[in-house]
Motif scaffolding. Structure first.
Motif: not given
Length: 484
Positions: A424-429, A432-439
């Motif tokens: 989960v989360g807005c990361s490339p990994f 479940t999300s289309q986001g691609w920003h690393l945490s």
């Protein structure tokens, strides 16, 4: 981001935007994550199922454990008591029964009811107080059966019942934990502890791919955009600004990032066209839909091993080698970005792939590709027109060994296992999300990979030095004798 959103809204083209997957876990951009145990139920993961898929039972359920033994109200208690009485006396039927048997049946009902709904309550029911008074009356009635005028079998039944009632404390004001409440609480806490332990393995200290990942002062990204036909400079269908921002976010504070763009076309480079053609494959892949039906799909894909071999041959001739390839302080990462009209993947299932000495990315015109994943009963759609998310995940793996959030190494199994709860989360990994920003967690993992590699190689050097010293003969004794 604001300008991009305004551009999309003005164009009224929302084909590139898909509905986000609703989840009850989340990994934030900084060092935080949360679990909402009251939300859901939610499911996500491969449509075919399998071990580790997020299901309704993956997280501890408050309602089915602790909530299931919540204290009932007065009206509910009255209804349950009446149900118990009717059920118990239905066994008697129309037959004549002795008074002692009826008293014992009544005691059994009150005893069972008291253990379930009176004993240990924080807020005492008025019904329980009434039953307490009734139990005193029943005790007096049982004592009346101890006289010699009653039959011996009735006297024995009365004595056993009175003996059983001597140690009762069913209606006292002393608070005692319910046994079933305690079990439910312990089960809930055990499941919650296992979930939190899983978050440690997937978020804070995740597994990384096997290999050595060195720290370099500079990172040079060699971007090779390969199209079928030669395009004008302003016609490249890639969001270069977003791509370079994403690649720049992978660096550590003291690192420097450089970019070098190369635009190639298969129509003008026969060697590159041959490499592409040799690596291209097609396969019939069975796809399980979320409605439970199978569908056979024909997928066109690039075999990463063959393509890597072909590109290495071109690199040996110097046609694809960057200016920093031989620098000791600079890591050069070639990214081969193939832009194709028809749907095209890598190794049947991927949009990008990290290899030992390069990263391969494919981009197609399809904006809604039905993947093998599902979320809450709906297929997860991939935007093949915008593979930035997949590209950043592949570059992160090549750079520091970062893996998708659902993968973790299991010491018990001695292999990688899947657990999709934290994908989960807005990361490339995250799937479940289309986001691609690393945490910040993932940037910490990159730094940790550099540190671990440096420590391991330092230990090897020290051990090598010790081994050399052991084999060397010293002359310290001779020097001491000569000095005397």
């Amino acid at each position: 981001m604001k300008l991009l959103l305004e551009k999309e809204l003005k164009s009224e083209d929302f084909s590139d935007h898909h509905v986000e997957c609703l989840t009850d876990t989340w990994i934030g951009g900084n060092r935080w994550a949360f679990i909402d145990l009251t939300a859901g139920p939610f499911t996500w993961g491969p449509a075919v199922g399998g071990e580790g898929v997020r299901t309704e039972l993956s997280l501890p359920n408050v309602e089915k454990t602790i909530g299931a033994v919540e204290e009932i109200s007065e009206d509910e208690a009255e209804d349950r008591l009446q149900e118990a009485i009717q059920e118990k006396f239905a066994v008697f039927g129309d037959k004549d029964h002795q008074a002692i048997d009826i008293l014992l049946a009544e005691i059994d009902i009150y005893e069972l009811f008291a253990f379930k709904h009176c004993k240990g309550r924080k807020v005492k029911l008025a019904l329980c107080e009434e039953l307490d008074e009734r139990m005193r009356d029943l005790k007096n009635e049982l004592q009346s059966f101890e006289g010699e005028e009653n039959e011996e079998i009735h006297r024995n039944k009365a004595k056993e019942a009175l003996k059983r009632m001597e140690n009762w404390n069913l209606f006292s004001d002393t608070y005692e934990d319910f046994q079933n409440y305690t079990v439910a609480r312990d089960t809930f806490l055990a499941h919650l502890g296992a979930t939190l332990w899983g978050s440690m393995r997937h978020i804070i200290s995740p597994s990384v791919s096997d290999g050595a990942f060195h720290y370099y002062e500079k990172i040079s990204y060699q971007l090779f955009f390969i199209t079928q036909e030669k395009l004008r400079h302003d016609k490249l269908p890639v969001d270069l600004k977003a791509l370079m921002e994403g690649l720049s976010s992978l660096k550590q504070p003291l690192q420097t990032v450089m970019f070098s763009q190369h635009r190639l076309s298969l129509s003008e480079d026969p060697a590159l066209a041959m490499a592409f053609s040799v690596a291209r494959r097609a396969a019939a892949v069975p796809l399980l839909l979320v409605n439970g039906t199978y569908r056979k799909t024909v997928r066109s894909y690039l075999d990463s091993s063959i393509l890597q071999h072909q590109l290495q041959r071109l690199n040996d001739h110097g046609s694809l080698k960057g200016s920093h390839a031989d620098s000791r302080s600079t890591l050069e990462i070639p990214i081969f970005w193939f832009i194709h009209g028809d749907p095209l993947l890598i190794d049947k299932h991927y949009q990008a792939k990290a290899l030992s000495d390069m990263v391969i990315v494919v981009q197609s015109e399809t904006s809604s590709w039905e993947s093998h994943l599902q979320c809450n009963g709906k297929s997860v759609l991939w935007n093949l027109r915008r593979p930035i998310k997949a590209a950043l995940a592949a570059v992160s793996e090549h750079l520091a060994g970062l893996l998708p959030l659902h993968l973790v190494y299991s010491e018990a199994h001695e292999t990688a296992i899947e657990d999709w709860i934290w994908s989960v989360g807005c990361s490339p990994f995250s799937v479940t999300s289309q986001g691609w920003h690393l945490s910040r967690f993932q940037l910490d993992t990159i730094a940790r990979s550099y540190i671990i590699t440096t420590l391991e190689e330092s230990i090897e050097l020290v051990n090598s030095a010790i081994h050399l010293l052991v084999t060397e003969r010293t002359s310290i004794l001779k020097n001491i004798v000569a000095h005397k």
